[in-house]
Design a protein around this motif. Structure first.
Motif, PDB file in Angstrom:
ATOM      1  N   VAL A  78       0.847  -1.196   0.000  1.00  0.00           N
ATOM      2  CA  VAL A  78       0.000   0.000   0.000  1.00  0.00           C
ATOM      3  C   VAL A  78       0.884   1.248   0.000  1.00  0.00           C
ATOM      4  N   GLU A  80       3.903   1.501  -1.107  1.00  0.00           N
ATOM      5  CA  GLU A  80       4.549   1.637  -2.424  1.00  0.00           C
ATOM      6  C   GLU A  80       3.582   2.240  -3.442  1.00  0.00           C
ATOM      7  N   GLY A  81       2.327   1.796  -3.377  1.00  0.00           N
ATOM      8  CA  GLY A  81       1.318   2.367  -4.278  1.00  0.00           C
ATOM      9  C   GLY A  81       1.195   3.862  -4.060  1.00  0.00           C
ATOM     10  N   ILE A  82       1.205   4.286  -2.796  1.00  0.00           N
ATOM     11  CA  ILE A  82       1.090   5.711  -2.475  1.00  0.00           C
ATOM     12  C   ILE A  82       2.311   6.468  -3.009  1.00  0.00           C
ATOM     13  N   TYR A  84       4.508   5.621  -5.384  1.00  0.00           N
ATOM     14  CA  TYR A  84       4.610   5.679  -6.840  1.00  0.00           C
ATOM     15  C   TYR A  84       3.522   6.572  -7.441  1.00  0.00           C
ATOM     16  N   ALA A  85       2.412   6.724  -6.682  1.00  0.00           N
ATOM     17  CA  ALA A  85       1.348   7.608  -7.172  1.00  0.00           C
ATOM     18  C   ALA A  85       1.718   9.066  -6.952  1.00  0.00           C
ATOM     19  N   ASN A  86       2.359   9.366  -5.842  1.00  0.00           N
ATOM     20  CA  ASN A  86       2.729  10.748  -5.543  1.00  0.00           C
ATOM     21  C   ASN A  86       4.103  10.771  -4.884  1.00  0.00           C
ATOM     22  N   LEU A  89       5.247  12.768  -1.591  1.00  0.00           N
ATOM     23  CA  LEU A  89       4.872  12.414  -0.216  1.00  0.00           C
ATOM     24  C   LEU A  89       6.008  11.689   0.503  1.00  0.00           C
TER      25      LEU A  89
END
Lengths: 248, 343
Positions: A78, A80-82, A84-86, A89
């Motif tokens: 989760v 990593e998803g955050i 790679y999305a932004n 952060l």
């Protein structure tokens, strides 16, 4: 202390007390993480805490930041998803050894390989505490727990070995060595790449008590006597704490 | 807009881009892999090939919370692995799309052959009660259209929406006009990093975990249920073809199998659910006109039980197992006629 300065600004003070047992070491790690945030003056908007399940997993809800309390073992993907999305952060994972090394171990392996720029802080208390005290991935060989009544037959996870030959950051510290822990976490947050802090912390109620410790202070004193600081090592001995920034 | 010859999986990828997809995470699996192959060539979509389907869905959850439209695509075995996190995404109210290109199961089954064995898994695969919206198109154009609809429904319901496909229609090539004439829904919620919210899989209220407040839990589940029903009502998609001749029989099928059902449009009336779940209410109005209801599906009666439950009556059931869709066989099963040649 001013509400807007100091480490307390990163905590939802109103929510205290935590659900943790008296004598639990998790609060020490939680506070030290906030102190490290404070030292780096991390922006509250722009920092996200992600946790898994277990005692340590409940930390996330106490941060006065956006936080995500994921399924058991899934904090790292989760996070990593955050990230790679932004990419802007700061993404910090806080969870226990059972969550990160046991059920979520595969994700750790691959986050290291991907060298995702997140920081993982592992509350390693050598036990599954929330479920009553079963053997965990960091329980030492020979230790009695609810599920190893004759002593743990297996070796504990050698976490630092996972980091060899990768451009990642690994540190081991304990709840006794407060300044050292703060340094380990601060350095980890500053590190550009995947960073992992194994923070040894004590569980008195479902672990230490059964091993003959009278209180959690005795467990802290054990850390004091057993662990020696070695910040220049390329590999830590079992009784050493320190920082390893691997270079391939 | 010129016509294009597209494979089903290509159409899904193309439509996802139209719907505003910015993040894709997945793990290779037949017969869904073409979707990730398409994604890696798209400029504005971040693609991660994760270590497994569990990580894939969780990365998608993270990316969605961070503000991006996100999806994953898999087949039955991967869908099984995702189940726990599907429950999490419902509890945390994370909009995302999961494509499940079904193949023959259980277990590794027959990976290259189509099936419809994951129908019930869509709604009951994770533990606890949750109420997903599920679409199941039956052509390349419909895959295109309902991929966009799935993204919109996800944003409207703030929940994971499932797009079912199967190895047959996902690998089918058809000519479609991939238009962009859609109303694309935008995210209402602020992305992560904008406050002090706490997203948790625990029972909660206003960012606060409430693990022993029973009344709050009941309110939470009721609210989640109503929210899903409300969104679903905007997508009352089904196909009903009334038989030109007098018939007392309604033939229900969906997905790949419904394509062969068209062959019987002069013998039976045909009904095809597209929004599989929540079950489209119109079936309750249509069904009483028919004495016989026959359901044909590529499993051992998963949707038939659902239809029986909704209609409170028994239906006849024809399972088509093992991935073979054969008109001769279906003719025989439906009409009791044994053709010795293929039509």
């Amino acid at each position: 202390m001013n509400k807007d300065t100091g480490f307390k600004r990163y905590l939802k003070i109103d929510l205290l007390p935590t659900p943790w047992c008296p004598g639990c070491g998790n609060g020490i790690v939680l506070k030290t993480i906030c102190q490290a945030f404070d030292e780096l003056n991390l922006p509250k908007n722009g920092t996200v805490v992600v946790s898994g399940i277990g005692c340590a997993g409940r930390s996330a809800g106490f941060f006065d930041l956006d936080s995500v309390h994921t399924a058991h073992g899934r904090a790292i993907p989760v996070a990593e998803g955050i990230k790679y999305a932004n990419d802007a952060l700061n993404v910090v994972v806080v969870s226990g050894d059972g969550d990160l090394l046991g059920i979520g171990g595969n994700h750790l392996l691959h986050a290291i390989r991907r060298n995702t720029n997140i920081t993982v802080i592992c509350y390693a208390n050598e036990i599954y505490g929330m479920t009553g005290g079963q053997v965990s991935p960091t329980t030492p060989h020979g230790t009695k727990t609810l599920t190893t009544p004759n002593g743990n037959q297996d070796q504990p996870a050698n976490v630092q070995s996972l980091f060899k030959h990768h451009n990642c950051y690994y540190a081991r510290t304990t709840a006794y060595h407060l300044n050292h822990m703060k340094k380990c976490i601060t350095e980890a947050l500053k590190f550009n790449g995947f960073s992992f802090v194994e923070a040894r912390t004590m569980c008195i109620v479902n672990y230490g008590r059964r091993l003959g410790y009278k209180n959690s202070n005795e467990m802290l004193l054990h850390y004091k006597e057993f662990y020696k600081v070695n910040d220049n090592a390329t590999e830590l001995a079992q009784n050493e704490i320190g920082i390893i920034k691997s270079a391939s | 807009m010129p016509k294009q010859l597209l494979q089903g999986n290509q159409a899904i990828a193309m439509a996802a881009e139209v719907a505003g997809l910015k993040f894709f995470a997945g793990y290779p699996i037949t017969p869904a892999s073409e979707i990730i192959h398409e994604m890696v060539n798209k400029k504005h979509i971040k693609v991660l090939q994760m270590e497994d389907e569990i990580a894939s869905l969780n990365a998608v959850i993270g990316a969605s919370l961070a503000g991006l439209k996100a999806m994953t695509a898999t087949s039955g075995p991967g869908f099984s692995l995702m189940q726990e996190s599907i429950g999490l995404a419902h509890m945390m109210e994370v909009p995302l799309v999961i494509v499940n290109v079904q193949r023959v199961g259980p277990s590794t089954g027959m990976p290259t052959l189509p099936a419809q064995g994951d129908v019930i898994q869509c709604i009951h695969g994770s533990h606890g009660d949750y109420f997903p919206i599920v679409f199941y198109p039956n052509s390349v154009f419909e895959l295109y259209k309902f991929t966009v609809n799935a993204f919109n429904a996800a944003e409207e319901s703030m929940s994971p929406v499932i797009l079912l496909s199967d190895g047959y229609i996902s690998h089918l090539y058809e000519t479609i006009i991939p238009h962009r004439d859609f109303d694309i829904k935008k995210r209402d919620r602020q992305p992560l990093g904008a406050g002090n919210r706490h997203f948790t899989g625990l029972s909660h209220e206003d960012s606060l975990p409430k693990t022993s407040d029973i009344d709050n839990y009941r309110r939470l589940i009721t609210r989640l249920h109503e929210k899903q029903q409300l969104t679903a009502q905007r997508y009352n998609d089904y196909e009903y073809i009334e038989c030109s001749k007098d018939t007392d029989t309604l033939l229900i099928s969906y997905g790949a199998l419904s394509r062969i059902a068209y062959h019987f449009k002069d013998t039976f009336s045909l009904y095809r659910p597209i929004r599989m779940f929540p079950v489209v209410e119109e079936i309750k109005i249509i069904a009483p006109r028919y004495k016989r209801i026959i359901i044909m599906e590529m499993n051992t009666g998963q949707y038939a039980h659902e239809i029986e439950r909704i209609l409170h009556r028994e239906v006849e059931f024809i399972p088509i197992l093992g991935g073979r869709i054969d008109l001769v066989e279906i003719n025989q099963k439906l009409l009791g006629v044994n053709h010795d040649r293929r039509p």
